[in-house]
Design a protein around this motif. Structure first.
Motif, short mmCIF file in Angstrom:
data_model
loop_
_atom_site.label_atom_id
_atom_site.label_comp_id
_atom_site.label_asym_id
_atom_site.label_seq_id
_atom_site.Cartn_x
_atom_site.Cartn_y
_atom_site.Cartn_z
N UNK A 80 -4.78 -4.14 11.13
CA UNK A 80 -5.54 -3.32 9.97
C UNK A 80 -6.80 -3.92 9.48
N UNK A 81 -8.00 -3.10 9.50
CA UNK A 81 -9.25 -3.57 9.20
C UNK A 81 -9.41 -3.68 7.60
N UNK A 82 -8.62 -3.07 6.93
CA UNK A 82 -8.80 -2.94 5.43
C UNK A 82 -9.33 -4.54 4.77
N UNK A 134 -1.79 -2.82 11.63
CA UNK A 134 -1.41 -1.10 11.46
C UNK A 134 -2.30 -0.31 11.88
N UNK A 135 -3.05 -0.70 13.05
CA UNK A 135 -4.13 0.24 13.71
C UNK A 135 -3.60 0.70 14.99
N UNK A 192 -0.21 0.06 -3.71
CA UNK A 192 -1.51 -0.72 -4.58
C UNK A 192 -1.98 -1.38 -3.23
N UNK A 193 -3.47 -1.14 -3.04
CA UNK A 193 -4.06 -1.62 -2.06
C UNK A 193 -5.07 -2.82 -2.39
N UNK A 212 -9.10 -2.55 -2.44
CA UNK A 212 -9.24 -1.10 -2.76
C UNK A 212 -9.12 -0.59 -4.39
N UNK A 213 -7.75 -0.77 -4.34
CA UNK A 213 -7.20 -0.32 -5.95
C UNK A 213 -7.92 -1.44 -6.92
N UNK A 214 -7.76 -2.72 -6.41
CA UNK A 214 -8.44 -3.74 -7.20
C UNK A 214 -8.98 -4.76 -6.28
N UNK A 274 0.86 -1.13 0.00
CA UNK A 274 0.08 -0.03 -0.05
C UNK A 274 0.85 1.42 0.05
#
Lengths: 311, 493
Positions: free
Chosen positions: B427-429, B268-269, B242-243, B246-248, B202
């Motif tokens: 990290x919740x992404x 990462x939070x 590139x996430x 998100x990005x793809x 990312x």
């Protein structure tokens, strides 16, 4: 001796032949590559100056153009020494593979970006980030945009209009020169009210004056406020008075934009949230705007020093 | 896995050169030697430089001497302590033999990042804890970590880096998400097995926590870069900015031919304490502070990212990240750099070496102390913190004695920068982008511990997104495990 010479000659010819072929391959390769890469990553396709300090950049970013939704933002870095700056996406063309960003020259980083022109490349660009706007059909939408906040408001206005709402947009700025994207906003609004602080264009007054006029005139089901924090604060106070649900899109200080650093924390309803992953849009009536305004100045001393160095 | 195979270890051990070497020095002479100390930069010098490494590394002579302490045991228990199962006696004996490049090659059989591990692994809790010296002789263990670093550094500086052998490409595309230690270790193993590996990151730099988190004085970026280069030469592809999700989307990537994914997006939070005044300016997470300094070079005037250079800095927490933060603050000119930790030094999760280095550098330790409130000036910039004293009570679930408040013990400390290093959440992404992915109530991804496979079969996960917050080497161990099992899974598909 003669034999030797012939051998050497033959050898050197072979080498030359080899070199010749390699040369052709290289040239072909060059053309193929240059053709393949005519559009470089994150290349600026178009730059339009709105005013001395505000410009629109259309940037080649096919992946982001395809994935983004209204409300999303990107983070970019202009060069190796640059800061990571968040910018909300103003528009996107998934066919051409471009996204549109509107930039206001403020500190060092935005000034650096501002200096770029069509054909230049932005070193790093990542997105789409954040949560997309919740698009639905409550009826009448009042969209209030202040300054460059009109840019991220554009795709939201478009989406609400397409969802079948009546959309009234107020675009406000200090003066006529700072009013941006009026035609684009008009395209997706049933009515557009222009407000300027100095009265140089549209009606003289703040965005809240325009908003109150609309609210007193007709039923407004939902409000959106995007712009400087102070403008959002007062818009929010106004709509709270009339009990109109309001979403504000925040532009907090960020580093990574993925939830990692917590620089963008904001108090919403007494709870600490991260603008980058929980937002950037929040229920405006729950936001602690005074804290937000204070936090936006978190690095003002350091930034002032950096600006002085830059100049 | 081949390297953990007892038979393989035995065959290697029986090789002529090893047998010869064992006879060269009598065991009692080996055990009579004392452990070589790692040379360090003088504390008064090093606190002036953010980018000078504290440990300067063993000389060849020191390394050979230390290597000769290793008894080359029949049953090398040290390997059991290593999450990536490095053939420890083999590499150490190569050092004793003077064949340093071979030693480095041995490391790379199972570790994608030997120069990194040699610096940041908590060897005292792993290989060195299970060393024969520690367990049976009750003596200082062989300095396995220092030797690992020596071999990796020697190879890098020799200019003749070996690129590990890679199997013929099998054309199967797999992706690693995140580019920290778990992913890099996964990528190294998968590329060796012949897979077409892409690592998605990312941020704008590859390396994850090795780049944004661990400071230069502990792990120079150029060392990470060399290891990354090595992976790139083996054929690993790196995609920055590139996430995934998100990005793809995962579906997009599946359409592009990716057959399986290793999710190592990290913890990462940052966590905060939710005490009054915590959102004042000048109070930031260790992630933010370290990222600004390490990734964005904020301490240098040439770079645009700003940083607050505090004169009186309090770092909340007692882990390695807290030590990294407080030592960074010292180097950026803090007159007073303090650790504020609610338990005693005995319970500190930080490595002993880090605490020791911090003490040498003049870091103040306010142990058994906890912040309760922050105060700020008119502009909202923190200028004072209120803390209370604690005492140790009964052991809690973690087995550590839990801190109990001493009533009426509050007092104020002037501060102009506070760094909160009380841990991170996952990290919740990724979990939020993948429907049906099973997560725990803390937000970590649920995996089968044997295989690292998630509730969605083509997804594997490891590192902090599974563990919540652990070490570089445990993450690397996960990466290896996931690689082996993903290989099995793809073959059986």
């Amino acid at each position: 001796m003669r034999l030797n010479l012939r051998v050497t000659l033959k050898k050197s010819l072979a080498v030359k032949k080899d070199k010749f072929y390699r040369c052709i391959l290289f040239v072909l390769g060059y053309f193929w590559r240059s053709n393949y890469k005519t559009k470089r990553m994150n290349q600026i396709v178009e730059k339009v100056l709105f005013s001395e300090k505000v410009a629109k950049f259309v940037v080649d970013a096919p992946r982001i153009a395809r994935s983004r939704k209204p409300g999303h933002f990107v983070i970019l870095r202009v060069d190796e020494k640059g800061e990571r700056i968040p910018l909300t996406i103003a528009d996107a063309d998934s066919v051409k593979g471009t996204i549109t960003l509107v930039v206001q020259k403020m500190g060092v980083s935005s000034a650096k970006l501002f200096e770029l022109n069509a054909g230049d490349q932005i070193l790093d660009l990542v997105g789409p980030l954040g949560k997309a706007t919740h698009i639905h059909k409550p009826g009448t939408i009042l969209a209030c945009g202040g300054g460059v906040g009109v840019a991220p408001m554009l795709p939201i206005v478009e989406a609400f209009k397409k969802a079948g709402n009546r959309v009234i947009s107020i675009i406000a700025a200090r003066n006529k020169d700072l009013i941006i994207l009026e035609d684009d906003i008009r395209k997706w609004s049933d009515e557009v009210i222009v407000m300027t602080d100095d009265g140089s264009y549209g009606t003289k007054g703040l965005v809240t004056a325009g908003a109150e006029m609309v609210i007193q005139r007709e039923t407004v089901n939902e409000c959106i406020a995007i712009g400087p924090a102070v403008m959002m604060k007062f818009t929010s106070l106004l709509t709270k008075k009339y009990n109109i649900p309001t979403q504000a899109s925040l532009n907090a200080i960020m580093v990574d934009g993925t939830g990692m650093c917590g620089a963008c924390r904001v108090s919403v309803g007494g709870r600490t949230m991260f603008t980058c992953i929980d937002g950037p849009e929040f229920d405006a009536h729950q936001i602690d705007f005074d804290e937000l305004i204070m936090r936006l100045g978190g690095y003002s001393d350091e930034e002032k020093m950096a600006s002085e160095r830059y100049v | 896995m081949m390297s953990t195979n007892k038979e393989y270890l035995q065959i290697e051990r029986e090789k002529e050169w090893r047998a010869q070497l064992r006879k060269k020095i009598a065991n009692k002479d080996r055990t009579a030697k004392t452990r070589t100390q790692m040379p360090e930069l003088d504390p008064f010098v090093r606190i002036r430089y953010q980018d000078r490494e504290v440990n300067t590394g063993l000389s060849a002579q020191q390394a050979v001497a230390e290597a000769s302490r290793c008894l080359d045991c029949v049953n090398p228990t040290c390997i059991e302590g290593c999450p990536v199962s490095i053939n420890i006696p083999k590499f150490i004996k190569y050092i004793e033999q003077g064949e340093f490049l071979e030693a480095a090659k041995t490391l790379k059989e199972t570790s994608a990042l030997p120069a990194v591990c040699g610096r940041v692994c908590p060897q005292e809790k792993q290989c060195e804890a299970t060393c024969f010296y520690t367990q049976k002789l009750k003596k200082d263990p062989v300095a396995i970590g220092h030797l690992e670093r020596f071999a990796a550094d020697y190879e890098r500086e020799s200019g003749s880096m070996s690129v590990p052998e890679v199997a013929a490409p099998n054309g199967i595309k797999v992706a690693a998400i995140g580019s920290g230690p778990a992913s890099l270790s996964f990528a190294g193993d998968m590329i060796k097995l012949g897979y077409d590996v892409t690592v998605f990151e990312a941020l704008h730099e590859i390396g994850g926590v090795l780049k944004y988190g661990i400071p230069e004085f502990r792990l120079p970026n150029k060392i990470v870069d060399v290891e990354l280069d090595n992976l790139e030469q083996m054929g690993v592809k790196f995609v920055r900015n590139f996430i995934v999700g998100k990005t793809a989307s995962f579906d997009d990537l599946k359409e592009e031919g990716f057959q399986a994914f290793f999710v190592a997006s990290g913890a990462g939070l940052p966590r905060f304490m939710n005490i009054p005044g915590e959102n004042y300016n000048g109070i930031l997470s260790s992630n933010e502070y370290l990222t600004r300094v390490n990734l964005m070079n904020a301490a240098s005037d040439e770079f645009d990212t700003p940083i607050i250079k505090g004169k009186s800095v309090a770092v909340i927490g007692g882990g390695n990240t807290a030590m990294d933060s407080v030592r960074t603050a010292k180097r950026l000119g803090a007159e007073r750099a303090m650790i504020v930790y609610r338990r005693s030094r005995h319970e500190m999760p930080a490595r002993v070496e880090e605490v020791h280095h911090a003490e040498e550098e003049g870091i103040e330790f306010l142990n058994l102390t906890n912040p309760v409130e922050y105060f700020a000036d008119q502009k909202g910039k923190v200028n004072r913190m209120r803390v209370q004293r604690m005492e140790l009570g009964e052991p809690d679930a973690s087995g550590r004695r839990s801190p109990v408040v001493i009533e009426g013990s509050e007092y104020d400390i002037p501060v102009d920068l506070v760094v909160v290093a009380v841990g991170v959440s996952p990290n919740p992404l990724i979990p939020s982008e993948v429907k049906d992915l099973k997560v725990t109530r803390w937000g970590t991804i649920v995996v089968n511990e044997e295989t690292m496979q998630c509730s969605i079969p083509e997804l594997f996960a490891g590192g902090d997104i599974v563990r919540g917050g652990a070490t570089v080497i445990l993450a690397m161990g996960d990466g290896r495990k996931a690689a082996a099992n993903m290989d099995e899974y793809l073959k059986s598909k």
